[in-house]
Write a protein that holds these residues in place. Sequence first.
Motif, short mmCIF file in Angstrom:
data_model
loop_
_atom_site.label_atom_id
_atom_site.label_comp_id
_atom_site.label_asym_id
_atom_site.label_seq_id
_atom_site.Cartn_x
_atom_site.Cartn_y
_atom_site.Cartn_z
N GLY A 192 0.91 -1.02 0.13
CA GLY A 192 0.20 -0.01 -0.01
C GLY A 192 0.90 1.29 -0.01
O GLY A 192 0.60 2.41 -0.69
N ALA A 193 2.14 1.36 0.71
CA ALA A 193 2.85 2.38 0.76
C ALA A 193 3.40 2.76 -0.66
O ALA A 193 3.71 3.82 -0.85
CB ALA A 193 4.03 2.19 1.95
N VAL A 194 3.72 1.70 -1.28
CA VAL A 194 4.36 1.84 -2.85
C VAL A 194 3.05 2.68 -3.58
O VAL A 194 3.42 3.57 -4.37
CB VAL A 194 4.69 0.61 -3.37
CG1 VAL A 194 5.29 0.69 -4.74
CG2 VAL A 194 5.95 0.08 -2.56
N TYR A 195 1.78 2.06 -3.53
CA TYR A 195 0.90 2.29 -4.53
C TYR A 195 0.51 3.84 -4.07
O TYR A 195 0.13 4.53 -4.84
CB TYR A 195 -0.38 1.35 -4.31
CG TYR A 195 -0.23 0.10 -5.22
CD1 TYR A 195 0.16 0.21 -6.59
CD2 TYR A 195 -0.06 -1.37 -4.65
CE1 TYR A 195 0.53 -1.12 -7.12
CE2 TYR A 195 0.32 -2.31 -5.26
CZ TYR A 195 0.58 -2.33 -6.58
OH TYR A 195 0.68 -3.50 -7.30
N GLY A 196 0.50 3.95 -2.56
CA GLY A 196 0.16 5.23 -2.35
C GLY A 196 0.88 6.23 -2.77
O GLY A 196 0.74 7.51 -3.02
N ALA A 197 2.42 6.10 -2.85
CA ALA A 197 3.24 6.97 -3.34
C ALA A 197 3.32 7.33 -4.82
O ALA A 197 3.28 8.44 -5.41
CB ALA A 197 4.58 6.59 -2.84
#
Length: 375
Positions: A301-306
């Motif tokens: 989720g952190a990757v997609y959020g960025a």
Amino acid sequence: MIPDTTLFQKREWLAFVALAALLLLVIPGVLDVFRLNLVGKYLTYAFVGLGLVLCWGAGGILSLGQGIFFGLGGYCMAMFLKLEASTPQATAIQSTPGIPDFMDWNQVTALPFWWQPFNSFAFTLFAVVAVPAFFAFIIGAAMFKRRVGGVYFAIITQAIAAILTILIIGQQGYTGGVNGITDLRTLLGWDIRTDSAKFVLYFVNAGLLLACLVFAQFVRVSKFGRLLVAMRDREDRVRFSGYDVADFKIFVFCLAAMFSAIGGAMFTLQVGFMSPSFVGIVPSIEMVIFCAVGGRLSLFGAVYGALLVNAAKTSFSESFPELWLFAMGGLFIAVVMAFPLGLAGLFRDYVEPAATRLLDRLFSRSRPASLAGGN
């Protein structure tokens, strides 16, 4: 009962393969070099997100100063690249050849001693992670040993980010001031401004990100990761069990700083400069928002959020540049109020169950009657 320490569950393996395919195959296959370089810039913030998932999501330590470490990693790399571009031959027109141009403009007549080790690429790679980790250790030891946490720690990290920004701007002769370190051209003689170099750097960036994601997942499923969650939920019980909570917090804070610094170094390589605008309070808060939108409990989720938030920022700010900060603030409030687990939580709670039901329904319709139990 022995806890499950498998690195990835089956569903997480599928998510990892899907992310790797997206970063290494799909995006490079559909975007031109300019847009690919832009996505590479977005991915540098994903390193910060991975660190925040460990530090904030697992450990409950909200840092609003990750721009400190992102900037330190970026400045370390920029110092090496600037020295490589400041050979006596390239700077022959300066009053003092062989030093960066901004030093010459500010009447600095010799390279400062703390710049000299950055003539070595090996030392630079070491400094990219060691310098931010050292600063994180100092901050963490000063705070966590005194049991400073929660909102107080978040405010202190904000203050340190502001102080570092002011310091960088004020020492213009040694740091480039408000403009930062610019005009970075080559890495060990390799021109990083060409399209082919940007293409290669994107894959290096994506590969490093996937490697850091695997390492972060290893930390999460280890005994240390389980202790982080226990500290987040009931810190007093962990302390009474005989563990030094402060040491665990210091370690995960330093690890998050190292992830952020790697992102900062890759940002410098791909964008070609580093300035204090990526160190202060505003970029640090934006980094937290990237993580919150993607899901502070999910590495994927952190990757997609960025990726998603930065893509939205680019698109929205092109048309309404003065409104972007308000949109970012509203987005953060919406995440906290409506879906605190971010996009990863929405996917887990709504999208995944709906997709599972749909697949089950399609599968049951496609099975022959004899296999379904008919006569």
